[in-house]
Scaffold this motif. Structure first.
Motif, short mmCIF file in Angstrom:
data_model
loop_
_atom_site.label_atom_id
_atom_site.label_comp_id
_atom_site.label_asym_id
_atom_site.label_seq_id
_atom_site.Cartn_x
_atom_site.Cartn_y
_atom_site.Cartn_z
N ARG A 1 0.83 -1.21 0.00
CA ARG A 1 0.00 0.00 0.00
C ARG A 1 0.87 1.26 0.00
NH1 ARG A 1 -3.54 -2.97 3.69
NH2 ARG A 1 -5.54 -3.38 2.67
N ILE A 2 2.03 1.19 0.68
CA ILE A 2 2.94 2.34 0.64
C ILE A 2 3.47 2.53 -0.77
CG2 ILE A 2 5.14 3.23 1.52
CD1 ILE A 2 4.61 1.74 4.12
N ARG A 3 3.75 1.43 -1.45
CA ARG A 3 4.30 1.53 -2.81
C ARG A 3 3.26 2.06 -3.80
NH1 ARG A 3 6.22 -3.87 -5.04
NH2 ARG A 3 6.64 -2.53 -6.83
N PHE A 4 2.04 1.54 -3.73
CA PHE A 4 1.05 1.84 -4.76
C PHE A 4 -0.05 2.80 -4.32
CE2 PHE A 4 2.74 -2.43 -5.75
CZ PHE A 4 3.27 -2.17 -7.01
N ASP A 5 -0.16 3.04 -3.04
CA ASP A 5 -1.14 3.98 -2.51
C ASP A 5 -2.54 3.61 -3.02
OD1 ASP A 5 -2.01 6.07 -0.98
OD2 ASP A 5 -1.50 7.61 -2.45
N GLU A 6 -3.22 4.55 -3.64
CA GLU A 6 -4.60 4.32 -4.07
C GLU A 6 -4.70 3.44 -5.31
OE1 GLU A 6 -6.47 8.06 -4.57
OE2 GLU A 6 -6.43 8.58 -2.43
N ARG A 7 -3.57 3.13 -5.93
CA ARG A 7 -3.62 2.25 -7.11
C ARG A 7 -3.95 0.81 -6.72
NH1 ARG A 7 1.94 2.49 -9.60
NH2 ARG A 7 0.97 1.11 -11.15
N LYS B 1 1.57 -8.03 -9.02
CA LYS B 1 2.60 -7.95 -10.05
C LYS B 1 1.98 -7.75 -11.44
CE LYS B 1 6.41 -10.63 -12.06
NZ LYS B 1 7.20 -11.89 -11.97
N TYR B 2 0.88 -8.43 -11.73
CA TYR B 2 0.31 -8.39 -13.08
C TYR B 2 -0.92 -7.50 -13.22
CZ TYR B 2 3.40 -12.29 -14.09
OH TYR B 2 4.53 -13.07 -14.26
N ALA B 3 -1.64 -7.27 -12.11
CA ALA B 3 -2.88 -6.50 -12.23
C ALA B 3 -2.75 -5.07 -11.71
CB ALA B 3 -4.00 -7.21 -11.47
N VAL B 4 -1.75 -4.78 -10.88
CA VAL B 4 -1.62 -3.46 -10.26
C VAL B 4 -0.38 -2.72 -10.77
CG1 VAL B 4 -1.43 -2.20 -8.09
CG2 VAL B 4 -2.83 -4.26 -8.20
N ALA B 5 0.79 -3.36 -10.61
CA ALA B 5 2.05 -2.67 -10.91
C ALA B 5 2.16 -2.15 -12.35
CB ALA B 5 3.22 -3.60 -10.57
N PRO B 6 1.76 -2.90 -13.38
CA PRO B 6 2.01 -2.43 -14.75
C PRO B 6 1.05 -1.32 -15.21
CG PRO B 6 1.71 -4.83 -14.67
CD PRO B 6 1.20 -4.25 -13.40
N ARG B 7 -0.04 -1.07 -14.49
CA ARG B 7 -1.08 -0.16 -14.99
C ARG B 7 -1.07 1.15 -14.20
NH1 ARG B 7 -6.61 -3.39 -15.43
NH2 ARG B 7 -6.22 -3.75 -13.21
N ILE B 8 -1.21 2.22 -14.89
CA ILE B 8 -1.22 3.53 -14.24
C ILE B 8 -2.40 3.65 -13.30
CG2 ILE B 8 -1.42 6.01 -14.65
CD1 ILE B 8 -0.05 5.62 -17.32
N GLU B 9 -3.54 3.14 -13.71
CA GLU B 9 -4.72 3.23 -12.87
C GLU B 9 -4.73 2.21 -11.74
OE1 GLU B 9 -5.83 0.35 -16.18
OE2 GLU B 9 -4.55 2.12 -15.86
N GLY B 10 -3.75 1.30 -11.76
CA GLY B 10 -3.70 0.28 -10.72
C GLY B 10 -4.71 -0.83 -10.98
N GLY B 11 -5.10 -1.50 -9.93
CA GLY B 11 -6.02 -2.61 -10.10
C GLY B 11 -6.67 -2.99 -8.78
N LEU C 1 -10.61 -21.03 -0.72
CA LEU C 1 -9.93 -19.73 -0.72
C LEU C 1 -9.81 -19.25 -2.15
CD1 LEU C 1 -7.01 -20.52 1.78
CD2 LEU C 1 -9.17 -19.40 2.29
N THR C 2 -10.17 -18.00 -2.37
CA THR C 2 -10.15 -17.45 -3.74
C THR C 2 -9.46 -16.09 -3.72
OG1 THR C 2 -12.27 -18.54 -4.18
CG2 THR C 2 -11.54 -16.87 -5.75
N VAL C 3 -8.54 -15.89 -4.66
CA VAL C 3 -7.90 -14.60 -4.88
C VAL C 3 -8.13 -14.22 -6.34
CG1 VAL C 3 -5.73 -13.30 -4.91
CG2 VAL C 3 -6.14 -15.01 -3.12
N ARG C 4 -8.80 -13.07 -6.56
CA ARG C 4 -9.13 -12.61 -7.92
C ARG C 4 -8.53 -11.23 -8.15
NH1 ARG C 4 -14.46 -13.82 -6.37
NH2 ARG C 4 -15.02 -11.64 -6.70
N ASP C 5 -8.30 -10.94 -9.42
CA ASP C 5 -7.87 -9.59 -9.79
C ASP C 5 -8.56 -9.19 -11.08
OD1 ASP C 5 -6.14 -10.19 -12.21
OD2 ASP C 5 -5.03 -11.36 -10.73
N ASP C 6 -8.40 -7.92 -11.46
CA ASP C 6 -9.03 -7.44 -12.70
C ASP C 6 -7.97 -7.08 -13.74
OD1 ASP C 6 -7.91 -5.26 -11.50
OD2 ASP C 6 -9.70 -3.98 -11.61
N GLY C 7 -6.83 -7.80 -13.70
CA GLY C 7 -5.74 -7.55 -14.64
C GLY C 7 -5.96 -8.22 -15.98
#
Length: 378
Positions: free
Chosen positions: A242-248, A278-288, A303-309
């Motif tokens: 969260r420190i690295r990406f903040d609101e992203r 790594k794939y859904a947040v870091a590469p995109r300016i708007e985050g994920g 247990l389920t972990v989903r992203d919108d990448g």
């Protein structure tokens, strides 16, 4: 010093006790077996009209047999490990000598009991000398059978211990394979914060990294923790991100109330969350966005972990990962397989609306009461 000396002596004493156990067992069986031989021989003599004083004959024979076969044991011990035909061949002469010793004792005491029972020829003496060969051969068969059985048991135990050690080593290897990209990225982010003179944020990030690494290294890969504890550990990791990406970085969790106490492997969620970032947040300016869910389905914890990448375009139809990709996810899948076998499963799938979904199905288990008390005391 005294305590340390006692601690060093304890394993040696335990090893010595284990080494003495087969020896004690042998002598117990040896004595009981020859007592049984004496008893059966004496009862047979009584059945054929012999008097009570005839007991000296089977007693002397049993004593001689016990002595002869007792002396035979060290020789058989030296032959242990050789092929069975070779052991039998090399034991032929000692076995014959033990039989002759029994026969000699039998003849001497029998003549003392009954002077008319003296053999009339040398062939008669020879017949008496080898007449107990079957008894010694029976003893030999029982001894080799029991020692072979014990060797097979020891070999099976060593094999099980080796498999258990390999199993633990594999789990520890999978568990300790922290992705170096996470460390490099975090250290680079700290370096950037220091150059920008953002000391409070850099300090918070260092403290967060230190706390997460301490928790990661202190936790036992073989230990299972409650889902609540696992989520608390994930907060350490997510605090850094969260420190690295903040609101992203946008995160939502949906944990069913009856799932917080369920047992899961320690740090099983971290690689899944790291992969999503790594794939859904870091590469995109708007985050994920990330979603972490837990629910109970019958006897399973899901247990389920989903992203919108962007998802994984090379993902196989059965949910398996493509070769060479997703080291972190592959390690998680392998941990589930090694820990639970057919009782657990793991799969990854591309979401129709975009992104990747990783699902782990584990046996729904709650800690026993004594484990709960020990964890609370710890």
């Amino acid at each position: 010093m005294a305590a340390a000396s006692s601690a060093l002596q304890a394993p040696a004493q335990a090893t010595g006790a284990r080494a003495d156990a087969p020896r004690r067992l042998f002598w117990w069986l040896h004595i009981v077996g020859w007592l049984g031989y004496f008893g059966l021989s004496f009862l047979g003599a009584l059945a054929h009209g012999k008097g009570l004083h005839y007991a000296m004959v089977p007693a002397a024979t049993a004593i001689a047999g016990a002595l002869g076969t007792g002396l035979l044991r060290p020789w058989l011990h030296r032959l242990r490990g050789r092929p069975m035909p070779q052991q039998l061949l090399l034991s032929a002469v000692p076995v014959l000598l033990a039989s002759v010793l029994m026969g000699a004792a039998y003849i001497v005491v029998l003549i003392e009991y009954c002077s008319d029972c003296r053999p009339t020829s040398q062939l008669g003496y020879l017949a008496y000398a080898v007449s107990h060969l079957y008894v010694v051969l029976t003893w030999l068969g029982l001894y080799l059978g029991l020692t072979t059985y014990r060797q097979l048991q020891a070999e099976s135990r060593r094999l099980l211990e080796a498999n258990a050690m390999a199993h633990q080593a594999q789990l520890k290897m999978l568990r300790y394979q922290l992705n170096p990209h996470f460390l490099f990225n975090t250290l680079n982010a700290i370096s950037t914060l220091i150059l920008d003179r953002d000391t409070p944020t850099a300090n918070a990030m260092v403290l967060g990294l230190s706390g997460f690494l301490r928790h990661s290294l202190d936790s036992d890969p073989m230990q299972r923790v409650s889902l609540r504890q696992e989520l608390e550990a994930m907060q350490l990791y997510l605090g850094i991100e969260r420190i690295r990406f903040d609101e992203r970085l946008r995160l939502q969790t949906h944990i069913a109330a009856d799932c917080f106490g369920a047992l899961v492997p320690s740090l099983i969620l971290q690689p899944l969350i790291e992969n999503a970032i790594k794939y859904a947040v870091a590469p995109r300016i708007e985050g994920g966005s990330l979603w972490i869910e837990a629910r109970r389905t019958g006897a399973q914890l899901v247990l389920t972990v989903r992203d919108d990448g962007p998802g994984c375009p090379h993902l196989r139809d059965d949910g398996a990962l493509p070769p060479g990709n997703g080291v972190g996810l592959r390690n998680v899948f392998e941990r589930v397989r090694v820990l639970y076998g057919e009782s657990g499963s793991s799969r990854a799938s591309n979401r129709p609306e975009g992104g990747l979904e990783v699902e782990l199905r584990l046996p729904f288990e709650l800690p026993r009461r004594d484990e709960s008390l020990s964890n609370a005391n710890a």
